[in-house]
Design a protein around this motif. Structure first.
Motif, PDB file in Angstrom:
ATOM      1  N   GLU A  11      89.115  48.783  50.763  1.00 52.04           N
ATOM      2  CA  GLU A  11      88.268  47.907  50.441  1.00 52.04           C
ATOM      3  C   GLU A  11      87.094  48.435  50.221  1.00 52.04           C
ATOM      4  O   GLU A  11      86.263  47.989  49.479  1.00 52.04           O
ATOM      5  CB  GLU A  11      88.521  46.657  51.364  1.00 52.04           C
ATOM      6  CG  GLU A  11      89.879  45.845  51.040  1.00 52.04           C
ATOM      7  CD  GLU A  11      89.963  44.872  52.033  1.00 52.04           C
ATOM      8  OE1 GLU A  11      89.060  43.759  51.685  1.00 52.04           O
ATOM      9  OE2 GLU A  11      90.728  44.651  52.800  1.00 52.04           O
TER      10      GLU A  11
ATOM     11  N   CYS B 105      87.008  52.501  46.331  1.00 54.86           N
ATOM     12  CA  CYS B 105      86.863  51.272  46.746  1.00 54.86           C
ATOM     13  C   CYS B 105      86.906  50.163  46.099  1.00 54.86           C
ATOM     14  O   CYS B 105      86.408  50.215  44.682  1.00 54.86           O
ATOM     15  CB  CYS B 105      85.678  51.401  47.608  1.00 54.86           C
ATOM     16  SG  CYS B 105      85.158  52.657  49.077  1.00 54.86           S
ATOM     17  N   THR B 106      87.643  48.926  46.488  1.00 48.79           N
ATOM     18  CA  THR B 106      87.390  47.793  45.335  1.00 48.79           C
ATOM     19  C   THR B 106      86.292  46.996  45.765  1.00 48.79           C
ATOM     20  O   THR B 106      85.908  46.041  45.113  1.00 48.79           O
ATOM     21  CB  THR B 106      88.917  46.889  45.837  1.00 48.79           C
ATOM     22  OG1 THR B 106      88.710  46.430  47.093  1.00 48.79           O
ATOM     23  CG2 THR B 106      89.850  47.613  45.595  1.00 48.79           C
TER      24      THR B 106
ATOM     25  N   GLY C 238      86.038  44.767  48.157  1.00 56.97           N
ATOM     26  CA  GLY C 238      86.532  43.155  48.407  1.00 56.97           C
ATOM     27  C   GLY C 238      87.234  42.912  47.317  1.00 56.97           C
ATOM     28  O   GLY C 238      88.088  43.652  46.634  1.00 56.97           O
ATOM     29  N   THR C 239      87.333  41.415  47.147  1.00 55.80           N
ATOM     30  CA  THR C 239      88.392  41.032  46.221  1.00 55.80           C
ATOM     31  C   THR C 239      88.009  41.018  44.641  1.00 55.80           C
ATOM     32  O   THR C 239      86.808  40.874  44.552  1.00 55.80           O
ATOM     33  CB  THR C 239      88.728  39.370  46.522  1.00 55.80           C
ATOM     34  OG1 THR C 239      89.130  39.154  47.826  1.00 55.80           O
ATOM     35  CG2 THR C 239      89.671  38.738  45.537  1.00 55.80           C
TER      36      THR C 239
ATOM     37  N   MET D  34      94.972  47.922  52.261  1.00 50.05           N
ATOM     38  CA  MET D  34      93.889  46.898  52.486  1.00 50.05           C
ATOM     39  C   MET D  34      94.099  46.627  54.093  1.00 50.05           C
ATOM     40  O   MET D  34      95.019  46.677  54.656  1.00 50.05           O
ATOM     41  CB  MET D  34      94.494  45.726  51.662  1.00 50.05           C
ATOM     42  CG  MET D  34      94.534  46.047  50.171  1.00 50.05           C
ATOM     43  SD  MET D  34      92.631  46.133  49.598  1.00 50.05           S
ATOM     44  CE  MET D  34      92.855  47.584  48.550  1.00 50.05           C
ATOM     45  N   ASP D  35      92.991  45.719  54.441  1.00 47.98           N
ATOM     46  CA  ASP D  35      92.760  44.972  55.707  1.00 47.98           C
ATOM     47  C   ASP D  35      93.862  43.931  55.696  1.00 47.98           C
ATOM     48  O   ASP D  35      94.543  43.533  54.877  1.00 47.98           O
ATOM     49  CB  ASP D  35      91.465  44.336  55.953  1.00 47.98           C
ATOM     50  CG  ASP D  35      90.432  45.167  55.722  1.00 47.98           C
ATOM     51  OD1 ASP D  35      90.528  46.598  56.056  1.00 47.98           O
ATOM     52  OD2 ASP D  35      89.047  44.838  55.586  1.00 47.98           O
TER      53      ASP D  35
ATOM     54  N   ASP E  30      91.441  38.308  52.679  1.00 50.34           N
ATOM     55  CA  ASP E  30      90.715  38.984  51.338  1.00 50.34           C
ATOM     56  C   ASP E  30      91.623  40.173  51.127  1.00 50.34           C
ATOM     57  O   ASP E  30      91.865  40.376  49.963  1.00 50.34           O
ATOM     58  CB  ASP E  30      89.382  39.405  51.473  1.00 50.34           C
ATOM     59  CG  ASP E  30      88.113  38.470  51.386  1.00 50.34           C
ATOM     60  OD1 ASP E  30      88.510  37.342  51.124  1.00 50.34           O
ATOM     61  OD2 ASP E  30      87.094  38.535  51.978  1.00 50.34           O
ATOM     62  N   GLY E  31      92.098  41.116  52.285  1.00 51.92           N
ATOM     63  CA  GLY E  31      93.048  42.183  52.120  1.00 51.92           C
ATOM     64  C   GLY E  31      94.144  41.353  51.391  1.00 51.92           C
ATOM     65  O   GLY E  31      94.571  42.300  50.454  1.00 51.92           O
TER      66      GLY E  31
ATOM     67  N   THR F 115      93.754  40.657  47.628  1.00 50.63           N
ATOM     68  CA  THR F 115      93.571  42.036  46.799  1.00 50.63           C
ATOM     69  C   THR F 115      95.099  42.713  46.521  1.00 50.63           C
ATOM     70  O   THR F 115      95.514  42.949  45.638  1.00 50.63           O
ATOM     71  CB  THR F 115      92.739  42.825  47.431  1.00 50.63           C
ATOM     72  OG1 THR F 115      91.383  42.084  47.625  1.00 50.63           O
ATOM     73  CG2 THR F 115      92.411  44.177  46.262  1.00 50.63           C
TER      74      THR F 115
ATOM     75  N   GLU G 239      91.464  45.344  60.330  1.00 51.17           N
ATOM     76  CA  GLU G 239      90.658  46.175  59.291  1.00 51.17           C
ATOM     77  C   GLU G 239      91.012  47.605  59.597  1.00 51.17           C
ATOM     78  O   GLU G 239      91.260  48.272  60.486  1.00 51.17           O
ATOM     79  CB  GLU G 239      89.240  46.021  59.587  1.00 51.17           C
ATOM     80  CG  GLU G 239      88.815  44.506  59.396  1.00 51.17           C
ATOM     81  CD  GLU G 239      87.310  44.371  59.592  1.00 51.17           C
ATOM     82  OE1 GLU G 239      86.777  45.307  60.097  1.00 51.17           O
ATOM     83  OE2 GLU G 239      86.614  43.186  59.257  1.00 51.17           O
TER      84      GLU G 239
END
Length: 116
Positions: free
Chosen positions: A10, A30-31, A33-34, A56-57, A61-62, A65, A87
């Motif tokens: 993320e 890295c994304t 976030g969403t 992802m976390d 949000d993780g 995604t 996380e």
């Protein structure tokens, strides 16, 4: 340098933490976030021939995604941190090393030691 594996995380802190544990050169993206399906496709187009790993976390949000990846890239391999850590960036190094090693990544041996 040609990478065969691509690891998607993320954020920048996740990338820094994971890179410290890895003993092999891989591309870590890295994304931030969403993201939307369009941005995901744009992000991954250069890596279509690579093994894609998603780390992802363990939060809302993780999971959003991760669901997008499962829908758009069903062959991606998903790695999970323990929910207690929530996380990637707060997961202890030895736990990260174990998760990555189980997914056949080379990890630095000093992170495989359980510290008491």
């Amino acid at each position: 340098m040609k990478f065969e594996k691509v690891l998607i995380v993320e954020g920048k802190s996740d990338r820094i933490r994971v890179r410290r544990v890895l003993a092999e050169p891989i591309e870590i993206i890295c994304t931030h976030g969403t993201i939307s399906p369009y941005h995901l496709e744009e992000l991954l187009t250069p890596y279509e021939e690579h093994e894609i790993y998603v780390f992802m976390d363990a939060d809302e949000d993780g999971e959003k995604t991760r669901a997008l990846f499962k829908r758009e890239y069903p062959l991606a391999i998903h790695l999970y941190t323990e929910k207690v850590y929530k996380e990637v960036e707060t997961t202890p190094y030895n736990v990260l090393a174990a998760v990555l090693q189980a997914a056949h990544f080379e990890v630095r041996p000093e992170f495989l030691i359980v510290r008491r």
